[in-house]
Design a protein around this motif. Structure first.
Motif, PDB file in Angstrom:
ATOM      1  N   TYR A  47      38.635  45.266  52.235  1.00  0.00           N
ATOM      2  CA  TYR A  47      39.688  45.127  51.226  1.00  0.00           C
ATOM      3  C   TYR A  47      41.063  45.394  51.848  1.00  0.00           C
ATOM      4  O   TYR A  47      42.022  44.641  51.632  1.00  0.00           O
ATOM      5  N   ASP A  72      40.158  34.946  54.468  1.00  0.00           N
ATOM      6  CA  ASP A  72      39.111  35.252  53.503  1.00  0.00           C
ATOM      7  C   ASP A  72      38.235  36.358  54.072  1.00  0.00           C
ATOM      8  O   ASP A  72      38.506  36.879  55.161  1.00  0.00           O
ATOM      9  N   ARG A  87      29.414  41.743  48.052  1.00  0.00           N
ATOM     10  CA  ARG A  87      30.567  40.925  47.662  1.00  0.00           C
ATOM     11  C   ARG A  87      30.992  41.255  46.234  1.00  0.00           C
ATOM     12  O   ARG A  87      32.170  41.192  45.905  1.00  0.00           O
ATOM     13  N   ARG A  88      30.021  41.641  45.386  1.00  0.00           N
ATOM     14  CA  ARG A  88      30.372  41.985  44.001  1.00  0.00           C
ATOM     15  C   ARG A  88      31.280  43.210  43.948  1.00  0.00           C
ATOM     16  O   ARG A  88      32.171  43.303  43.096  1.00  0.00           O
ATOM     17  N   GLU A 121      34.735  42.072  44.997  1.00  0.00           N
ATOM     18  CA  GLU A 121      35.356  41.324  43.905  1.00  0.00           C
ATOM     19  C   GLU A 121      35.848  42.261  42.802  1.00  0.00           C
ATOM     20  O   GLU A 121      36.882  42.011  42.180  1.00  0.00           O
ATOM     21  N   GLN A 180      39.079  43.596  43.757  1.00  0.00           N
ATOM     22  CA  GLN A 180      40.107  42.545  43.742  1.00  0.00           C
ATOM     23  C   GLN A 180      40.371  42.006  42.337  1.00  0.00           C
ATOM     24  O   GLN A 180      41.105  41.038  42.178  1.00  0.00           O
ATOM     25  N   SER A 181      39.776  42.649  41.301  1.00  0.00           N
ATOM     26  CA  SER A 181      39.946  42.186  39.917  1.00  0.00           C
ATOM     27  C   SER A 181      41.417  42.143  39.522  1.00  0.00           C
ATOM     28  O   SER A 181      42.187  43.054  39.854  1.00  0.00           O
ATOM     29  N   GLU A 205      38.051  41.788  33.216  1.00  0.00           N
ATOM     30  CA  GLU A 205      37.247  41.367  34.362  1.00  0.00           C
ATOM     31  C   GLU A 205      36.680  42.585  35.098  1.00  0.00           C
ATOM     32  O   GLU A 205      35.500  42.632  35.459  1.00  0.00           O
TER      33      GLU A 205
END
Length: 587
Positions: free
Chosen positions: A93, A107, A305-306, A309, A312-313, A318
């Motif tokens: 991150y 990415d 990855r979840r 993510e 990164q919300s 979300e």
């Protein structure tokens, strides 16, 4: 059975007490944290980010920053490749966000625990080539990936390694020879030629240092402003990767916690909310035992990855949805862990492992992602080095957890012929091997282990023998200066002989903890809280004072002298703070 040791380190405690406005008791605790100079005490108590070290002291940092800046300016496709634990997720991150803020095309790839295994592999390199990646930046991995990085080089992909794990080596007549990967730059404070003053940092901190160096070199206002948020993830990484909370780590976690309590990251806020954590009371404990396990659960039972993510919300809705899923996964992981522990106990009994110095336990049906957690729990119970091996898709995979005095990575290096892949450090390791070699590995690890019977007796280190009558609110408040507590800076432990246990009652929804009424040798009555194993404490009382002792205690008819080791703190209940004595050990 335990051995109690009272620290006897010397210093001018009265002078420290006068200079730093603390009691001599707290001065003794500070000395027990291996502080000897007054400048060290000053930094421990009042250190700030200004006392942390320059990122440029890390070997190859200048080269890495130069290459990254060049890649950003050229529009090169950059891929950050991390790992599936909290440190790997947080460092991914940090680096991804830093490169994004510089305008880079970037990415992130997080290896899948089951399909990819730890760190870089040929498949990840090949996929990067197919995707047109020009530069790979690793974080929390890469130091042991020499062949994979050579493959990337042959495909025209440049690689920068950022890691904190032990550097692979071969033993030659002249001594150890490091095996460094053929990358553009290798940033790892464990390298022999790296002069970084505090090598005990995690992957997230290495990533944070690179972000700081990039901000300094580019004068990016956006990245400079983001460093406050990125510090939160460096702190989270440090606690969850079980780094020692000394020196620079202590400062980063202390300052990171301040920012986490007011975090603007939607994912972190959501994790606190679904777990019922009041932000202003967030501590290192919550990072290591609540938030961290939720992030880790995705890499164990799904895909990490979840977790990335979630961090990164962009919106609260979300983030709350993702955080709820992570909590459910972690609850599932807890249940699977308990079943795995039961299987481990059966295996130990069936294979007569009580006499083994190093426990090598094969649990083929256990999910391979739980091996490390189960190894840690078994190690805590038996105080032996433990390897938990499981049946993976391609042979056996496993994790090890060690004890003081047994360097696990070095022991594995001596038996490297059994492993198809391994890595780690003194206290923990991961491995892959063939199933048919398990018995031979068990024999050889035990033959080469130099630990003696006394090394397996749990050691209880007492900071100061201190009567409960003396342990007042002033000392409890001073002890808060020593936070955050964790590995390398444990919560201070005090001891008192011959407390008389008079009565008590069980507490909690499942009656798994208790509050006892005790009388001190001075005649004062105190309340002692115990969160440990009530059944074991009951057995201790019955063995020492005969049948019926437990019933007598809980009916208020106790008269049982017990020496206790305890912690002192404050408990806030319904807005009121009260002094709390917490029993940790008893004899």
């Amino acid at each position: 059975m335990e051995k109690w040791y009272v620290a006897t380190k010397k210093a001018d405690f009265d002078r420290w007490a006068a200079e730093f406005h603390i009691s001599p008791v707290v001065a003794r605790v500070l000395r027990n944290r291996d502080l000897t100079e007054e400048a060290e005490v000053e930094k421990f108590l009042y250190g700030t980010l200004e006392d942390s070290y320059s990122p440029w002291l890390l070997k190859d940092m200048d080269r890495a920053v130069e290459e990254l800046c060049r890649a950003v300016e050229a529009g090169t496709f950059i891929r950050v490749i991390g790992d599936y634990d909290v440190d790997g997720i947080c460092s991914s991150y940090i680096l991804t966000r830093a490169i994004q803020l510089l305008g880079g095309k970037v990415d992130t790839a997080i290896p899948h625990r089951i399909h990819d295994g730890y760190g870089l592999n040929d498949h990840l390199i090949e996929v990067a080539g197919q995707d047109g990646v020009g530069l790979i930046v690793t974080c929390d991995n890469g130091i042991a990936a020499a062949s994979q990085i050579a493959l990337a080089n042959s495909m025209g992909i440049r690689v920068i390694v950022t890691d904190h794990h032990e550097v692979p080596f071969v033993q030659e007549e002249s001594g150890r020879k490091e095996i460094l990967p053929p990358a553009l730059a290798v940033i790892d404070p464990k390298q022999e030629r790296c002069g970084y003053p505090f090598p005990g940092i995690c992957g997230g901190v290495v990533a944070y240092k690179m972000a700081a160096a990039l901000a300094e070199r580019t004068h990016s206002r956006a990245l400079g402003e983001a460093m406050e948020e990125l510090l939160e993830f460096a702190a989270l990484s440090t606690v969850c990767d079980v780094m020692e909370l000394k020196g620079e780590n202590r400062i980063l976690v202390k300052e990171g916690l301040k920012r986490l309590r007011h975090s603007r990251n939607q994912g972190i806020r959501a994790l606190m909310e679904v777990n019922g954590i009041e932000p202003e009371r967030l501590s290192a404990y919550h990072l290591g035992f609540v938030i961290g396990p939720c992030l880790n659960a995705t890499g164990r039972l799904d895909t990490a990855r979840r977790a990335l993510e979630l961090l990164q919300s962009r919106s609260k809705a979300e983030a709350m949805s993702a955080a709820g899923e992570l909590k459910e996964l972690n609850d599932s992981r807890k249940n699977l862990t308990l079943k795995g522990l039961e299987q481990a106990e059966r295996y130990i009994g069936e294979h007569h492992m009580e006499q083994d110095k190093v426990m090598v336990i094969f649990l083929p049906e256990v999910h391979e992602s739980l091996a490390g957690i189960i190894a840690g729990r078994v190690k805590e119970r038996y105080n032996h080095p433990v390897f938990i091996l499981t049946r993976g898709e391609e042979g056996v995979k496993g994790s090890g957890r060690s004890v003081e005095g047994y360097h696990m990575y070095e022991a594995m290096t001596e038996t490297a012929h059994y492993f198809t892949k391994f890595g780690g450090h003194a206290m923990a390791a991961g491995l892959s091997m063939k199933e048919e070699d398990i018995g031979a590995l068990r024999r050889e690890l035990n033959e080469k282990c130099a630990l003696q019977p006394e090394d397996f007796i749990p050691k209880v280190h007492i900071d100061v023998p201190m009567p409960l009558d003396y342990a007042d609110e002033r000392i409890a408040e001073e002890l808060e200066l020593l936070e955050p507590f964790g590995v390398g800076n444990p919560r201070p432990l005090f001891a008192q002989k011959e407390l008389i246990f008079r009565g008590g009652y069980k507490m909690g929804a499942n009656k798994t903890c208790a509050r006892y009424r005790v009388t001190t040798p001075g005649g004062a009555e105190k309340q002692l809280v115990f969160f440990g194993d009530l059944e074991a404490f009951g057995n201790f009382l019955e063995e020492k004072y005969g049948a019926g002792a437990v019933e007598a205690l809980y009916s208020g008819r106790g008269n049982f002298p017990v020496s206790v080791a305890y912690q002192l703190g404050k408990n806030i209940y319904r807005g009121r703070a009260e002094l709390q004595y917490i029993m940790q050990h008893y004899i």
